[in-house]
Scaffold this motif. Structure first.
Motif, short mmCIF file in Angstrom:
data_model
loop_
_atom_site.label_atom_id
_atom_site.label_comp_id
_atom_site.label_asym_id
_atom_site.label_seq_id
_atom_site.Cartn_x
_atom_site.Cartn_y
_atom_site.Cartn_z
N VAL A 2 -27.16 11.08 23.61
CA VAL A 2 -27.08 10.40 22.32
C VAL A 2 -26.90 8.90 22.56
CG1 VAL A 2 -25.77 10.16 20.18
CG2 VAL A 2 -26.06 12.42 21.22
N VAL A 3 -27.75 8.10 21.90
CA VAL A 3 -27.66 6.64 22.00
C VAL A 3 -27.47 6.08 20.59
CG1 VAL A 3 -28.80 4.50 22.69
CG2 VAL A 3 -29.14 6.59 24.03
N GLU A 4 -26.36 5.41 20.37
CA GLU A 4 -26.08 4.82 19.06
C GLU A 4 -26.12 3.30 19.17
OE1 GLU A 4 -22.48 6.53 17.53
OE2 GLU A 4 -23.62 8.22 16.73
N THR A 5 -26.86 2.68 18.26
CA THR A 5 -27.07 1.24 18.32
C THR A 5 -26.84 0.62 16.95
OG1 THR A 5 -28.85 1.70 19.90
CG2 THR A 5 -28.69 -0.56 19.06
N THR A 6 -26.01 -0.42 16.89
CA THR A 6 -25.86 -1.17 15.65
C THR A 6 -27.18 -1.86 15.35
OG1 THR A 6 -23.53 -1.54 16.12
CG2 THR A 6 -24.56 -2.98 14.48
N CYS A 7 -27.63 -1.79 14.12
CA CYS A 7 -28.98 -2.25 13.81
C CYS A 7 -29.04 -2.84 12.40
CB CYS A 7 -29.96 -1.08 13.93
SG CYS A 7 -29.63 0.25 12.74
N PRO A 8 -30.15 -3.55 12.11
CA PRO A 8 -30.38 -3.99 10.72
C PRO A 8 -30.63 -2.78 9.83
CG PRO A 8 -31.86 -5.09 12.29
CD PRO A 8 -31.22 -3.96 13.00
N PRO A 9 -30.72 -2.96 8.51
CA PRO A 9 -31.03 -1.83 7.62
C PRO A 9 -32.36 -1.19 8.01
CG PRO A 9 -30.28 -3.72 6.35
CD PRO A 9 -30.45 -4.20 7.76
N PRO A 10 -32.54 0.10 7.73
CA PRO A 10 -33.80 0.78 8.05
C PRO A 10 -35.00 0.08 7.42
CG PRO A 10 -32.12 2.36 7.40
CD PRO A 10 -31.55 1.00 7.12
N SER A 11 -36.16 0.26 8.03
CA SER A 11 -37.38 -0.34 7.53
C SER A 11 -37.75 0.24 6.16
CB SER A 11 -38.53 -0.11 8.52
OG SER A 11 -38.73 1.29 8.70
N ALA A 12 -38.66 -0.45 5.48
CA ALA A 12 -39.11 -0.01 4.15
C ALA A 12 -39.68 1.41 4.24
CB ALA A 12 -40.15 -0.97 3.62
N ARG A 13 -39.35 2.26 3.27
CA ARG A 13 -39.83 3.64 3.27
C ARG A 13 -39.58 4.30 1.92
NH1 ARG A 13 -36.74 5.95 8.16
NH2 ARG A 13 -37.05 3.81 8.86
N LEU A 14 -40.20 5.45 1.74
CA LEU A 14 -39.97 6.28 0.57
C LEU A 14 -39.92 7.73 1.00
CD1 LEU A 14 -43.19 7.12 -1.28
CD2 LEU A 14 -43.29 5.29 0.37
N SER A 15 -39.48 8.59 0.10
CA SER A 15 -39.46 10.04 0.32
C SER A 15 -38.70 10.45 1.58
CB SER A 15 -40.89 10.60 0.37
OG SER A 15 -41.56 10.33 -0.83
N ALA A 16 -37.67 9.67 1.93
CA ALA A 16 -36.75 10.07 2.99
C ALA A 16 -35.62 10.86 2.34
CB ALA A 16 -36.21 8.84 3.72
N SER A 17 -34.58 11.19 3.12
CA SER A 17 -33.39 11.81 2.52
C SER A 17 -32.20 10.91 2.78
CB SER A 17 -33.14 13.20 3.11
OG SER A 17 -32.98 13.15 4.51
N LEU A 18 -31.37 10.75 1.77
CA LEU A 18 -30.14 9.97 1.87
C LEU A 18 -29.00 10.88 1.43
CD1 LEU A 18 -28.90 7.12 2.43
CD2 LEU A 18 -29.14 6.68 -0.02
N SER A 19 -28.06 11.12 2.33
CA SER A 19 -26.99 12.08 2.06
C SER A 19 -25.63 11.45 2.34
CB SER A 19 -27.16 13.33 2.95
OG SER A 19 -28.48 13.82 2.91
N ALA A 20 -24.61 11.91 1.62
CA ALA A 20 -23.25 11.44 1.82
C ALA A 20 -22.54 12.35 2.82
CB ALA A 20 -22.49 11.43 0.50
N HIS A 21 -21.95 11.75 3.84
CA HIS A 21 -21.19 12.51 4.83
C HIS A 21 -20.08 13.29 4.11
CE1 HIS A 21 -18.88 13.55 8.37
NE2 HIS A 21 -19.75 12.96 9.17
N PRO A 22 -19.90 14.58 4.42
CA PRO A 22 -18.91 15.37 3.68
C PRO A 22 -17.46 15.01 4.01
CG PRO A 22 -19.88 16.68 5.44
CD PRO A 22 -20.63 15.39 5.40
#
Length: 599
Positions: free
Chosen positions: A53-73
């Motif tokens: 697993v590689v985790e990297t601090t990054c800018p906001p995701p690139s432009a897109r549609l029809s992805a999924s956005l979920s709230a961590h439980p």
């Protein structure tokens, strides 16, 4: 008995027709999907080489549609997965995974070995067990030219505690599809509807499948009653008691001629109810007739489960189909549906609370004129209609985006809202249009965490061009005061490559001509000003025409955006009424640039 038997026969006939269509679509799409399977396998082969697993601090995701956005439980985090982007020539599908920290307002990209292959129009559901899980089902993959489609029927779970992906292989699941809906209901994942499309055929579903989180097994439900017609992209919300789900709206299409398809936007509502003990449940469909202010018909809206059993609906598009054209009106309005009371109401912004208190103090202090008039308007005036706001944005390539936003007017208060809420909403109707709001769009990603709605990306269209967004907003659904801009829309990120080489050559010639005309126009305008100044020396200074001044620290793009209407008017005056809008816009931009560089 006769009528009942006839009705049952009709239902069975419809089921047989649907089964035949499904088989037909399956055969025709098999070859297409086999071609795409090889491409998907390449992606999976690349992903399989990841070992940690590689985790990297990054800018906001690139432009897109029809992805999924979920709230961590369990954490104040949001999880964004997948999506698509189209630049006019090529379709890009993603399987990247991002975590957004609400407290830190920062993004982290998480590369985890063996993820699901790239997809869009899938469904993702969070489950609060085992340290938190994200379940992903279905979706679609498209060829780079966007002409072939592969519909997934796989089920994955992301274990949030260990950051590991797991492919759950359970038989008896739904056939491949996208545009379906999936929710958590007690200890089951319920999947409804969706569609499967090949190059020549398509089928829409209205089936319901259940996946048990205890036994990890699929089962197809057979609810009694009248089911919704087949559809995709509906809104599916669990009832607070966990005993049912509400289905609203959606989209489907049928073939009316050999090469002619007709789309239908659904605006009906149904309740799928569970009865009986666990393991012996019986399910039934019933039609729902909600009260209140219903959303106008639309497709492509964003849905989320809000607080207090309220379903949240944002934006969408209403397409006006003619024989050879398709134009859409995009929305940026917000509606909420109370699943307990069975009532729709518009989500109107109330404005800043501290500012309202100041206004109230002014009224109590004896400001009779404004205060009394304002009160009379609030109490006796008729509800205001929707306000149409036109915004224009110039992208870096010179394209002028005209965005039409329809902002709902002030509505009469919901009779069942408590007195405190009514008091807070006084006087906000006129101010609501002035508050910052996301632009109109469809296919955006939405989720709710601790009573706050988060909205990311999506798309809208201007003519034949699609604009894909990467802006990010939040709204407190309890306060309903104002949208908070977390990431602004950047016109510079817009890319569109639809034009052919010959058109591009023509555009380059037009651009050169535009620059020459711009230079002449700017010089001519300045020359006219000098003549006017000499002729009207000593006259009224207010009659002089001046170009908009360049502000300190302003870039050329910012200046062009701020002053575009002035330069378009000047370019139109120079070029005449018969000049094409596209050329006028390019000349106007060039004129603004010439003037900027001369300062």
């Amino acid at each position: 008995m006769g009528k009942k038997g006839k009705k049952e026969k009709k239902v069975k006939g419809a089921e047989k027709t649907a089964a035949k269509m499904e088989k037909k679509v399956s055969k025709r799409s098999k070859r297409e999907e086999e071609d795409l399977e090889a491409l998907i396998a390449e992606f999976q082969n690349l992903d399989s080489k990841k070992t940690q697993v590689v985790e990297t601090t990054c800018p906001p995701p690139s432009a897109r549609l029809s992805a999924s956005l979920s709230a961590h439980p369990e954490k104040d985090e949001l999880i964004l997965f997948g999506g698509e982007f189209f630049n006019g020539k090529k379709t890009y599908l993603y399987n990247d995974l991002f975590f957004y920290s609400i407290k830190k307002n920062s993004w982290v990209k998480s590369d985890i070995p063996n993820p699901p292959p790239p997809r869009c129009s899938h469904q993702a559901v969070v489950v609060p067990q085992g340290g938190g899980q994200l379940w992903v089902f279905g979706g679609e993959f498209a060829s780079p030219n966007g002409e072939q489609f592969y519909h997934y029927k796989d089920l994955w779970v992301l274990h949030l505690a260990t950051h590991t992906w797991e492919n759950i292989k359970a038989p008896g699941g739904p056939p491949g599809r996208s545009g379906h809906r999936m929710v958590l209901s007690k200890k089951q994942l319920l999947v409804f509807g969706g569609f499967h499309e090949s190059n020549r055929d398509f089928i829409y579903y209205n089936d319901v499948y259940s996946f048990s989180l205890d036994t990890f097994s699929w089962s197809r439900l057979a609810p009694s009653g009248s089911a919704p017609s087949p559809r995709s992209a509906s809104q599916m919300t669990s009832t607070p008691d966990g005993m049912g789900v509400v289905i609203y709206g959606g989209y489907s299409k049928v073939r009316v001629k050999k090469d002619v398809e007709k789309g239908t936007i659904h605006s009906d509502m149904f309740l799928l109810k569970r009865e009986g003990k666990e393991g012996q449940e019986k399910w039934s469909w019933s039609r729902v007739s909600p009260s209140g202010n219903k959303p106008p018909p639309r497709s492509g809206f964003s849905g989320a489960a809000g607080p207090a059993g309220r379903a949240v609906l944002f934006g969408g598009v209403c397409d006006e189909e003619e024989e050879e054209t398709l134009e859409g009106d995009f929305y940026n309005d917000l509606y909420l549906y109370d699943t307990v009371k069975g009532r729709w109401f518009p989500g109107l912004l109330r404005g800043n609370k501290s500012e309202k208190k100041k206004r109230r103090r002014g009224k109590k202090g004896g400001a009779e004129g404004e205060g009394a008039d304002g009160k009379e308007e609030e109490e006796g005036g008729a509800p205001q209609g929707p306000t149409e706001v036109i915004k224009e944005i110039v992208t870096e390539d010179g394209t002028v985006m005209t965005i039409k936003e329809v902002i709902p007017g002030a509505q009469e208060e919901d009779e069942e809202e408590d007195e405190e809420e009514e008091e807070e909403e006084e006087g906000d109707g006129s101010a609501s249009a002035l508050l910052v709001e996301p632009c109109a769009r469809s296919s955006a990603m939405a989720t709710v965490r601790q009573g706050k709605l988060f909205l990311y990306g999506g798309m809208f269209e201007v003519g034949d061009r699609q604009f894909t967004l990467n802006d990010f907003y939040s709204l407190d659904l309890n306060k309903m005061d104002q949208w908070e801009v977390l990431v602004e829309m950047d016109p510079k990120t817009q890319e569109w490559l639809e034009e052919s080489e010959s058109e591009e050559d023509d555009d380059e010639e037009e651009e050169e001509e535009g620059k020459e005309e711009a230079a002449k126009g700017a010089e001519g305008a300045e020359g006219e000003e000098e003549e006017e100044e000499s002729e009207e020396e000593g006259g009224d200074e207010d009659d002089e025409e001046e170009h908009p001044a360049v502000q300190e620290g302003e870039s050329v793009t910012d200046y062009q955006t701020r002053t575009e209407q002035y330069w378009i008017g000047l370019a139109r005056a120079n070029m005449g009424p018969d000049a094409k809008d596209k050329k006028v816009a390019k000349v106007a931009l060039a004129m603004a640039k010439v003037f900027f560089e001369d300062q």
